[in-house]
Design a protein around this motif. Structure first.
Motif, PDB file in Angstrom:
ATOM      1  N   TYR A 104      87.737  17.206 -17.184  1.00 32.67           N
ATOM      2  CA  TYR A 104      86.562  16.461 -17.637  1.00 32.67           C
ATOM      3  C   TYR A 104      86.939  15.040 -18.046  1.00 32.67           C
ATOM      4  O   TYR A 104      86.193  14.084 -17.780  1.00 32.67           O
ATOM      5  CB  TYR A 104      85.899  17.190 -18.807  1.00 32.67           C
ATOM      6  CG  TYR A 104      85.001  18.309 -18.401  1.00 32.67           C
ATOM      7  CD1 TYR A 104      83.722  18.056 -17.913  1.00 32.67           C
ATOM      8  CD2 TYR A 104      85.416  19.634 -18.496  1.00 32.67           C
ATOM      9  CE1 TYR A 104      82.888  19.097 -17.544  1.00 32.67           C
ATOM     10  CE2 TYR A 104      84.592  20.681 -18.120  1.00 32.67           C
ATOM     11  CZ  TYR A 104      83.329  20.396 -17.639  1.00 32.67           C
ATOM     12  OH  TYR A 104      82.510  21.424 -17.261  1.00 32.67           O
ATOM     13  N   LYS A 108      85.377  11.725 -16.305  1.00 33.88           N
ATOM     14  CA  LYS A 108      84.656  10.669 -17.021  1.00 33.88           C
ATOM     15  C   LYS A 108      85.298   9.307 -16.784  1.00 33.88           C
ATOM     16  O   LYS A 108      84.588   8.288 -16.650  1.00 33.88           O
ATOM     17  CB  LYS A 108      84.640  10.981 -18.520  1.00 33.88           C
ATOM     18  CG  LYS A 108      83.843  12.217 -18.890  1.00 33.88           C
ATOM     19  CD  LYS A 108      82.386  12.092 -18.548  1.00 33.88           C
ATOM     20  CE  LYS A 108      81.699  11.046 -19.404  1.00 33.88           C
ATOM     21  NZ  LYS A 108      80.256  10.948 -19.105  1.00 33.88           N
ATOM     22  N   TRP A 128      78.320  19.153 -17.693  1.00 32.05           N
ATOM     23  CA  TRP A 128      78.168  19.296 -19.145  1.00 32.05           C
ATOM     24  C   TRP A 128      77.659  20.683 -19.516  1.00 32.05           C
ATOM     25  O   TRP A 128      78.063  21.255 -20.540  1.00 32.05           O
ATOM     26  CB  TRP A 128      77.220  18.227 -19.667  1.00 32.05           C
ATOM     27  CG  TRP A 128      77.848  16.875 -19.764  1.00 32.05           C
ATOM     28  CD1 TRP A 128      77.584  15.778 -18.991  1.00 32.05           C
ATOM     29  CD2 TRP A 128      78.865  16.474 -20.687  1.00 32.05           C
ATOM     30  NE1 TRP A 128      78.374  14.721 -19.366  1.00 32.05           N
ATOM     31  CE2 TRP A 128      79.170  15.111 -20.409  1.00 32.05           C
ATOM     32  CE3 TRP A 128      79.562  17.118 -21.706  1.00 32.05           C
ATOM     33  CZ2 TRP A 128      80.134  14.409 -21.126  1.00 32.05           C
ATOM     34  CZ3 TRP A 128      80.520  16.417 -22.411  1.00 32.05           C
ATOM     35  CH2 TRP A 128      80.793  15.069 -22.124  1.00 32.05           C
TER      36      TRP A 128
END
Length: 571
Positions: A104, A108, A128
């Motif tokens: 993750y 990002k 998410w």
């Protein structure tokens, strides 16, 4: 003497039928070629994709590596370790969470370092959701482990006290008898000797009960990873917090809710990870935009269903669901319904819901292609219902009472397993393959791809019929999976056909044509991916078997140690 009938002539007829099916569909194909595709953005209105954007690819590659390692390697292993009741389940799931966090993080980083090329990016929002579900799943799993530890400790303590109480009572009664005998002897003897050490050994030796009692056996096991951490942290936790946690975590309501949550979400994760992987591929290559998205979703959902169906078919071949009698084995009184009933119900549910979802698009009028798709769902609807009616044991008993005058007190649940030879799940797959193999497309390339995966699905259905014939002639006699080779071939064909099915949407076909991926190359890649998938499933099942063997060896070693210690105490 009854002479056994060979299934080879019938199988040969089915293979000839499959060859005729392939020939008939191939003769209907248009052998002309499509005009060459223009280069990317030749019209000036084609949006950029992440695949064509050259910057910061390192972040993306790292994100993909961590996510594949977390969700396609570690998490399935953790699930299988949990099914096998292995002590490795919790450490592997915690490692999965840590690796996923790295994934993750790099995702990002990549998302913030490049422009946004895909409007309405569902891959981002679904990521998410998966992360939040993962946190909840991990928390529920840890709470369940600690609550089970509390419950087992209380149960073991109670059982140990009960066992010692029984032994003490037995020993005290025997000692009282001995004392009464000695009291008679004291009338004639001046001294009374009592072996106190022997009494102590009798009072405090419930080892025999430990060998038979699982609760006692668990008390001697080496604590798992979570329990060891919990024991180290426990002294630093205030007593008020301990009491609140025990009252909150270890009660019937929480136990039931956490157990069902952990079980259901663990199964849902399989579908979510598969969907997230497909959405990542779609977003990365920039296909399925605007109104083409609906057609793309339809192909991915339907192809994904056949993909998971192929995995389940191969899992049954490997022995999954054997305790229910669904692994082509015999277990009397195991399941109240057959696997063909599940297949028929899913076919019916998909058909009755999808019939009304085939007219979603920009044009309010029904087109010929809309009617084709709706008729396909309509076919699934009624053929699935027919499979349910044929497979219903209640309706079968009703017919038997009418025809054979079966008494009313016959139990509802059949004590002796009856093998289902329901042809309708396989028949609907066969006609789906025939229908979609003749589904005309706007391009020759798309028509040929539809022919290929339609042929593969049709041949997969033929494999199911071969399985029925072989099991009808030689039915299983014990609980060991028979592993019909026709089911392994059918699983392979289902997965191969599903991959081509998912790739046959208009956006993906346009990308394939632009990359000059011809039918031969695409078929070879499809076969390789199908083989990789089956190897992956086989590896997961082998790891589950290894984990169960590992736990059995640990328990056997513990039993031997307890036996040796008991023998040493007796000596």
């Amino acid at each position: 003497m009854t002479q056994s009938t060979s299934p080879l002539p019938t199988i040969g007829v089915l293979l000839l039928f499959g060859a005729a099916l392939a020939t008939a569909q191939h003769e209907g194909m248009n052998m002309s070629e499509d005009p060459p595709m223009p280069p990317f953005n030749a019209t000036g209105d084609e949006p950029m994709s992440y695949a064509l954007f050259p910057e910061n690819k390192g972040y993306l590659i790292t994100h993909v590596v961590f996510m594949v390692l977390a969700f396609w390697v570690l998490m399935p292993l953790g699930v299988m370790f949990g099914i096998g009741r292995s002590s490795l389940h919790v450490p592997v799931q915690i490692l999965t969470f840590i690796v996923a966090l790295f994934g993750y993080f790099f995702g990002k980083l990549y998302g913030h370092s490049v422009p946004h090329f895909y409007a309405g990016n569902v891959h981002h929002s679904m990521g998410w959701i998966i992360l939040l579900l993962m946190i909840a799943q991990l928390s529920v799993g840890v709470v369940r482990k600690i609550a089970n530890a509390v419950g087992r400790s209380q149960e073991a303590q109670y059982d140990r006290l009960e066992s010692v109480h029984l032994v003490n009572r037995s020993a005290s009664s025997s000692s009282s008898d001995r004392r009464s005998e000695h009291s008679e002897e004291t009338l004639h003897n001046d001294s009374y000797e009592y072996d106190k050490d022997e009494e102590d050994n009798a009072l405090m030796s419930p080892i025999d009960l430990e060998d038979e009692d699982p609760a006692m056996l668990r008390a001697h096991e080496k604590p798992s990873f979570v329990y060891r951490i919990f024991d180290k942290v426990l002294p630093y936790i205030p007593n008020v917090v301990k009491k609140v946690f025990v009252a909150t975590a270890y009660n019937p309501f929480t136990n039931v809710v956490c157990r069902y949550w952990h079980t259901i979400v663990g199964r849902v994760f399989v579908v979510l990870i598969f969907t997230q992987t497909l959405s990542g591929l779609v977003v990365y290559h920039g296909v399925c935009r605007s109104w083409d998205l609906l057609g793309c979703i339809a192909h991915l959902i339907k192809g994904g269903i056949f993909f998971l169906y192929g995995i389940i078919t191969f899992s049954r071949y490997l022995g999954a669901f054997a305790e229910q009698g669904w692994a082509w084995n015999r277990i009397d009184g195991a399941s109240k319904f057959s696997f063909e009933m599940i297949e028929s119900f899913l076919i019916f549910t998909y058909g009755i819901t999808n019939t009304w979802l085939e007219h979603l698009g920009q044009n309010p009028e029904w087109s010929h292609k809309d009617l084709e798709h709706a008729s396909l769902a309509f076919m699934w609807w009624w053929c699935g219902l027919l499979g349910i009616l044929v497979e219903s044991r209640a309706l079968r008993r009703l017919l038997e009472r009418t025809i054979l005058k079966t008494p009313l007190e016959v139990p509802r649940h059949e004590t002796k397993q009856s093998y289902s030879m329901n042809p309708f799940p396989g028949l609907i797959v066969l006609f789906t393959g025939i229908s979609m193999g003749n589904h005309h497309q706007d391009t020759v390339y798309g028509t040929n791809i539809h022919y290929l995966w339609g042929l593969l699905l049709g041949l997969a259905a033929m494999c199911r019929f071969v399985t029925y014939i072989t099991l009808y002639i030689n039915p299983p006699t014990n609980n060991q999976p028979t592993r019909p080779p026709s089911e392994a071939i059918g699983a392979f064909l289902l997965i191969a056909g599903s991959i081509l099915f998912m790739a046959s949407n208009s956006g993906t076909l346009t990308w394939l044509r632009r990359e000059n991926v011809d039918k031969m190359f695409l078929m070879n890649i499809c076969v390789a991916l199908s083989s990789m998938t089956l190897c992956y499933v086989f590896f997961i099942f082998v790891m589950k078997a290894w984990a169960m063997k590992r736990e059995a060896i640990k328990k056997d070693k513990l039993r031997r140690q307890l036996g040796l210690s008991h023998a040493a105490q007796q000596a």
